[in-house]
Scaffold this motif. Structure first.
Motif, PDB file in Angstrom:
ATOM      1  N   ARG A  78      46.606  37.202  35.761  1.00  0.00           N
ATOM      2  CA  ARG A  78      45.714  36.474  36.659  1.00  0.00           C
ATOM      3  C   ARG A  78      45.456  37.246  37.941  1.00  0.00           C
ATOM      4  O   ARG A  78      44.379  37.151  38.523  1.00  0.00           O
ATOM      5  CB  ARG A  78      46.242  35.071  36.929  1.00  0.00           C
TER       6      ARG A  78
ATOM      7  N   VAL B 230      42.878  40.153  36.904  1.00  0.00           N
ATOM      8  CA  VAL B 230      41.536  39.606  36.683  1.00  0.00           C
ATOM      9  C   VAL B 230      40.939  39.129  38.007  1.00  0.00           C
ATOM     10  O   VAL B 230      39.762  39.379  38.290  1.00  0.00           O
ATOM     11  CB  VAL B 230      41.570  38.468  35.642  1.00  0.00           C
TER      12      VAL B 230
ATOM     13  N   LEU C 135      37.427  40.390  39.671  1.00  0.00           N
ATOM     14  CA  LEU C 135      36.351  39.473  40.044  1.00  0.00           C
ATOM     15  C   LEU C 135      35.958  39.642  41.513  1.00  0.00           C
ATOM     16  O   LEU C 135      34.778  39.727  41.849  1.00  0.00           O
ATOM     17  CB  LEU C 135      36.755  38.020  39.776  1.00  0.00           C
TER      18      LEU C 135
ATOM     19  N   LEU D 143      40.906  31.708  41.702  1.00  0.00           N
ATOM     20  CA  LEU D 143      40.920  32.715  40.641  1.00  0.00           C
ATOM     21  C   LEU D 143      41.018  34.114  41.230  1.00  0.00           C
ATOM     22  O   LEU D 143      41.810  34.944  40.771  1.00  0.00           O
ATOM     23  CB  LEU D 143      39.655  32.622  39.774  1.00  0.00           C
TER      24      LEU D 143
ATOM     25  N   ALA E 138      42.702  31.174  34.488  1.00  0.00           N
ATOM     26  CA  ALA E 138      41.429  30.647  33.994  1.00  0.00           C
ATOM     27  C   ALA E 138      41.354  30.686  32.474  1.00  0.00           C
ATOM     28  O   ALA E 138      41.929  31.561  31.833  1.00  0.00           O
ATOM     29  CB  ALA E 138      40.278  31.449  34.577  1.00  0.00           C
TER      30      ALA E 138
ATOM     31  N   SER F  39      39.172  31.192  28.908  1.00  0.00           N
ATOM     32  CA  SER F  39      38.207  32.227  28.521  1.00  0.00           C
ATOM     33  C   SER F  39      36.785  31.786  28.839  1.00  0.00           C
ATOM     34  O   SER F  39      35.938  32.607  29.196  1.00  0.00           O
ATOM     35  CB  SER F  39      38.357  32.562  27.041  1.00  0.00           C
TER      36      SER F  39
ATOM     37  N   LEU G 263      36.290  32.398  32.584  1.00  0.00           N
ATOM     38  CA  LEU G 263      36.193  33.840  32.834  1.00  0.00           C
ATOM     39  C   LEU G 263      34.846  34.380  32.386  1.00  0.00           C
ATOM     40  O   LEU G 263      34.228  35.198  33.073  1.00  0.00           O
ATOM     41  CB  LEU G 263      37.321  34.594  32.128  1.00  0.00           C
TER      42      LEU G 263
ATOM     43  N   ALA H  80      32.123  36.071  34.815  1.00  0.00           N
ATOM     44  CA  ALA H  80      31.642  37.423  34.498  1.00  0.00           C
ATOM     45  C   ALA H  80      30.118  37.434  34.399  1.00  0.00           C
ATOM     46  O   ALA H  80      29.458  38.301  34.971  1.00  0.00           O
ATOM     47  CB  ALA H  80      32.277  37.919  33.203  1.00  0.00           C
TER      48      ALA H  80
ATOM     49  N   LEU I  44      31.997  39.257  29.118  1.00  0.00           N
ATOM     50  CA  LEU I  44      33.445  39.043  29.100  1.00  0.00           C
ATOM     51  C   LEU I  44      34.166  40.334  28.723  1.00  0.00           C
ATOM     52  O   LEU I  44      35.201  40.673  29.297  1.00  0.00           O
ATOM     53  CB  LEU I  44      33.812  37.908  28.130  1.00  0.00           C
TER      54      LEU I  44
ATOM     55  N   LEU J 123      34.504  42.521  31.776  1.00  0.00           N
ATOM     56  CA  LEU J 123      35.571  42.047  32.648  1.00  0.00           C
ATOM     57  C   LEU J 123      36.937  42.460  32.096  1.00  0.00           C
ATOM     58  O   LEU J 123      37.800  42.947  32.828  1.00  0.00           O
ATOM     59  CB  LEU J 123      35.501  40.523  32.811  1.00  0.00           C
TER      60      LEU J 123
END
Length: 156
Positions: free
Chosen positions: A31, A34, A38, A66, A73, A75, A78, A82, A89, A92
């Motif tokens: 997390r 990611v 982001l 996030l 999160a 999928s 996410l 993205a 995805l 990302l």
């Protein structure tokens, strides 16, 4: 006259004394990785949390959580985040994989305080091919096959 002799027992260790173990490099949490990707992508595009959250149809506080690595999160979320950033995805995931593949000493340490600026940004615009190696049978020899290291391979 009494002599004061300390009443001490002799201690025999069960295990030999060793030097204190050196702390191993701690693996980052998914997390966090990611969230960092982001945030980096959003800042590279000079977009606000509100703008991206609206485009992704998620709340601004949730997107903030996030990005800070405080929420795990799904999928679907996410993928929506993205897409709001113009990524797929797979893009990302490829960026997050790149972060995880870097040596631990090259990764920035998470201290709980987030950077206010980004010095360098790398963006993946598309993933050209995604290959999944699935256990099965080799058609030519009939022998059982298995994926290397039991996982999935992403190629860019």
């Amino acid at each position: 006259m009494s002599s004061h002799v300390p009443n001490q027992a002799r201690v025999i260790p069960l295990r030999p004394a060793t030097a204190a173990p050196t702390p191993a490099a701690k693996e980052p949490l998914w997390r966090h990785v990611v969230g960092d990707v982001l945030r980096r992508e959003r800042l590279a595009q000079e977009r606000t949390l509100k703008d991206v959250a609206d485009a992704a149809r998620i709340s601004m506080p949730y997107l903030s959580e996030l990005e800070r690595g405080r929420k795990e999160a799904s999928s679907e979320v996410l993928a929506a985040a993205a897409r709001a950033l113009g990524l797929g995805l797979a893009d990302l995931l490829a960026l997050a994989h790149g972060e995880l593949a870097r040596p631990a000493r090259a990764r920035p340490a998470r201290t709980g305080t987030e950077p206010t600026s980004v010095t360098s940004v790398t963006s993946v615009t598309s993933v050209t091919s995604v290959t999944s190696v699935v256990p099965g049978r080799d058609r030519s020899s009939g022998r059982a096959t298995a994926p290397p290291h039991g996982g999935m391979c992403l190629a860019a």
